[in-house]
Design a protein around this motif. Structure first.
Motif, PDB file in Angstrom:
ATOM      1  N   SER A 296       9.473  11.043  -0.251  1.00 50.40           N
ATOM      2  CA  SER A 296       9.522  11.563   1.123  1.00 50.40           C
ATOM      3  C   SER A 296       8.190  11.372   1.810  1.00 50.40           C
ATOM      4  CB  SER A 296       9.902  13.037   1.118  1.00 50.40           C
ATOM      5  OG  SER A 296      11.115  13.225   0.428  1.00 50.40           O
ATOM      6  N   THR A 297       7.100  11.710   1.110  1.00 38.88           N
ATOM      7  CA  THR A 297       5.771  11.541   1.681  1.00 38.88           C
ATOM      8  C   THR A 297       5.511  10.066   1.949  1.00 38.88           C
ATOM      9  OG1 THR A 297       5.080  13.358   0.260  1.00 38.88           O
ATOM     10  CG2 THR A 297       3.343  12.191   1.425  1.00 38.88           C
ATOM     11  N   GLY A 298       5.892   9.217   1.000  1.00 39.62           N
ATOM     12  CA  GLY A 298       5.708   7.783   1.156  1.00 39.62           C
ATOM     13  C   GLY A 298       6.457   7.254   2.365  1.00 39.62           C
ATOM     14  N   LEU A 299       7.693   7.753   2.573  1.00 39.02           N
ATOM     15  CA  LEU A 299       8.490   7.323   3.726  1.00 39.02           C
ATOM     16  C   LEU A 299       7.818   7.748   5.020  1.00 39.02           C
ATOM     17  CD1 LEU A 299      11.055   5.991   4.759  1.00 39.02           C
ATOM     18  CD2 LEU A 299      12.197   8.196   4.595  1.00 39.02           C
ATOM     19  N   ALA A 300       7.344   9.010   5.058  1.00 37.65           N
ATOM     20  CA  ALA A 300       6.654   9.505   6.249  1.00 37.65           C
ATOM     21  C   ALA A 300       5.426   8.651   6.539  1.00 37.65           C
ATOM     22  CB  ALA A 300       6.248  10.957   6.037  1.00 37.65           C
ATOM     23  N   LEU A 301       4.701   8.307   5.486  1.00 35.80           N
ATOM     24  CA  LEU A 301       3.519   7.459   5.623  1.00 35.80           C
ATOM     25  C   LEU A 301       3.897   6.095   6.190  1.00 35.80           C
ATOM     26  CD1 LEU A 301       0.452   7.440   4.877  1.00 35.80           C
ATOM     27  CD2 LEU A 301       1.116   6.349   2.734  1.00 35.80           C
ATOM     28  N   LYS A 302       4.957   5.518   5.620  1.00 35.32           N
ATOM     29  CA  LYS A 302       5.409   4.197   6.050  1.00 35.32           C
ATOM     30  C   LYS A 302       5.770   4.206   7.524  1.00 35.32           C
ATOM     31  CE  LYS A 302       8.917   0.753   4.923  1.00 35.32           C
ATOM     32  NZ  LYS A 302      10.174   0.469   4.217  1.00 35.32           N
ATOM     33  N   ARG A 303       6.506   5.235   7.953  1.00 36.19           N
ATOM     34  CA  ARG A 303       6.937   5.308   9.348  1.00 36.19           C
ATOM     35  C   ARG A 303       5.761   5.535  10.288  1.00 36.19           C
ATOM     36  NH1 ARG A 303      13.048   6.674  10.218  1.00 36.19           N
ATOM     37  NH2 ARG A 303      13.688   4.915   8.944  1.00 36.19           N
TER      38      ARG A 303
ATOM     39  N   PRO B 200       0.796  -1.224   0.000  1.00 38.67           N
ATOM     40  CA  PRO B 200       0.000   0.000   0.000  1.00 38.67           C
ATOM     41  C   PRO B 200       0.834   1.282   0.000  1.00 38.67           C
ATOM     42  CG  PRO B 200      -0.243  -1.210   2.074  1.00 38.67           C
ATOM     43  CD  PRO B 200       0.490  -2.097   1.149  1.00 38.67           C
ATOM     44  N   VAL B 201       1.990   1.248   0.685  1.00 43.81           N
ATOM     45  CA  VAL B 201       2.835   2.450   0.711  1.00 43.81           C
ATOM     46  C   VAL B 201       3.337   2.771  -0.690  1.00 43.81           C
ATOM     47  CG1 VAL B 201       4.978   3.445   1.589  1.00 43.81           C
ATOM     48  CG2 VAL B 201       3.527   2.106   3.107  1.00 43.81           C
ATOM     49  N   PHE B 202       3.676   1.727  -1.441  1.00 43.67           N
ATOM     50  CA  PHE B 202       4.161   1.933  -2.814  1.00 43.67           C
ATOM     51  C   PHE B 202       3.058   2.507  -3.697  1.00 43.67           C
ATOM     52  CE2 PHE B 202       8.362   0.106  -2.801  1.00 43.67           C
ATOM     53  CZ  PHE B 202       8.351  -0.694  -1.674  1.00 43.67           C
ATOM     54  N   THR B 203       1.837   1.976  -3.552  1.00 43.04           N
ATOM     55  CA  THR B 203       0.723   2.473  -4.351  1.00 43.04           C
ATOM     56  C   THR B 203       0.446   3.929  -4.019  1.00 43.04           C
ATOM     57  OG1 THR B 203      -0.214   0.250  -4.216  1.00 43.04           O
ATOM     58  CG2 THR B 203      -1.637   1.978  -5.090  1.00 43.04           C
ATOM     59  N   ALA B 204       0.457   4.232  -2.712  1.00 40.30           N
ATOM     60  CA  ALA B 204       0.224   5.617  -2.296  1.00 40.30           C
ATOM     61  C   ALA B 204       1.285   6.537  -2.884  1.00 40.30           C
ATOM     62  CB  ALA B 204       0.215   5.703  -0.773  1.00 40.30           C
ATOM     63  N   THR B 205       2.545   6.097  -2.815  1.00 39.03           N
ATOM     64  CA  THR B 205       3.651   6.897  -3.360  1.00 39.03           C
ATOM     65  C   THR B 205       3.456   7.139  -4.849  1.00 39.03           C
ATOM     66  OG1 THR B 205       5.142   5.896  -1.743  1.00 39.03           O
ATOM     67  CG2 THR B 205       6.164   7.056  -3.575  1.00 39.03           C
TER      68      THR B 205
END
Lengths: 241, 107
Positions: A224-231, A189-194
């Protein structure tokens, strides 16, 4: 993160795998390089000059722009600085590829780096992520794409006006390839969001920023947004335990 | 432009193109990346691919505007579905080309 694919695993099989993986890129490069050659011919370039540029630079977008600038009589400084701006995004791509080349010799990296393009990066990255992709295959892919590019661009100069654009949907080959490679990258999901964020950012920055800046800006913002989301998601999971 | 000048310009173009490709490969393959940077880099491919595809589907280049309903966008839908279903790179490329060509005939 997986790494350390050696340079000498099953050489013939590796080379063959690299060639097979390269064919969609070659298919896409052929008409694009051909039209580049045609444009270059119109701008007054000789076949050897096209060969020199395709060999020394090997970067589609910037070559098109350079040819247009040469035709328009732009200064060498303007042409070179534009080339730098347009191709700066490869910095990100090389950084992403580097993890798969731990322990590689400087010599190998020097050679491999030459062939890092949008397309070779996308395919090599995908293969490395899937596992069982060797350095030999990756290098072969780069070389195959490179050879196709150089030969096709020179051919374009010779063919001049005889090339009909858009024959049999061939203009779409690269887009089709990028779409499939994007699908391969949707590993959660993080990849799709990114991907979605990147698309939106890309469209906005494409409208507002000049040249190819949109690629780097949108990619960095989205990652960056994807990383923040993941964390954030990871923290939430930990809090529930 | 003289031949010598042309070669100089192209050599300079080559250098500014080659260095961004080489330096990170050499730097980051030797020392370890901090964990956050490695995780960030993991998201770069999907971000770059999406950033590259989006304008092709949704914009025109001269002047730069959003347009909905490009042939490229319409062709992308069956192409995307095919890719999701089959995960075949070669197949997707061919399907994409066929859809684009076919829709181009109708559009």
């Amino acid at each position: 993160m997986t790494c350390c694919k050696s340079e000498n695993t099953n050489d013939t099989g590796s080379v063959r795998a690299g060639l097979v993986a390269a064919w969609p890129i070659c298919l896409g490069y052929f008409p694009i390089a051909l039209s580049l050659g045609v444009l270059a011919q119109k701008a007054g370039l000789a076949p050897w000059q096209m060969a020199a540029m395709s060999t020394l630079v090997f970067a589609g977008g910037s070559q098109f722009i350079a040819v247009a600038m040469l035709a328009g009589g732009a200064s060498p400084l303007a042409i070179v600085s534009t080339t730098l701006m347009v191709n700066l995004r490869h910095l990100l791509m090389s950084s992403a590829l580097a993890v798969f080349f731990r322990g590689s010799s400087r010599r190998f990296l020097t050679l491999f780096a030459y062939g890092v393009t949008d397309e070779s990066f996308a395919v090599n990255m995908t293969r490395f992520n899937q596992g069982a992709w060797t350095h030999a295959s990756a290098l072969t892919l780069n070389h195959a794409a490179n050879a196709t590019w150089i030969v096709s661009s020179v051919l374009g100069v010779y063919l001049g006006q005889l090339v009909p654009p858009g024959a049999a949907g061939v203009d779409y080959a690269l887009t089709g390839m990028f779409i499939c490679l994007l699908v391969f990258q949707l590993r959660g999901p993080v990849f799709t969001a990114t991907a979605l964020i990147a698309a939106v950012c890309s469209l906005l920055t494409y409208l507002w920023l000049p040249g190819n800046a949109y690629v780097i800006v949108a990619s960095c913002l989205a990652a960056s947004t994807g990383l923040a989301l993941k964390r954030t998601l990871r923290k939430r999971e930990r809090n529930h335990e | 432009m003289s031949n010598g000048d042309f070669l100089l310009v192209v050599a300079a173009m080559g250098a500014v193109t080659y260095l961004p490709r080489m330096v990170p490969l050499v730097m980051f393959s030797r020392c370890s990346l901090p964990a956050w940077f490695a995780e960030w880099l993991e998201l770069i491919p999907v971000a770059i691919l999406s950033a590259l595809i989006a304008p092709t589907l949704f914009t025109q280049s001269d002047p730069r505007l959003i347009i909905i309903g490009k042939t490229e966008l319409l062709a992308a839908l069956p192409t995307l579905l095919f890719a999701l279903k089959t995960r075949s790179l070669a197949g997707t490329v061919v399907i994409g080309m066929l859809c684009y060509w076919g829709l181009g005939q109708i559009h």
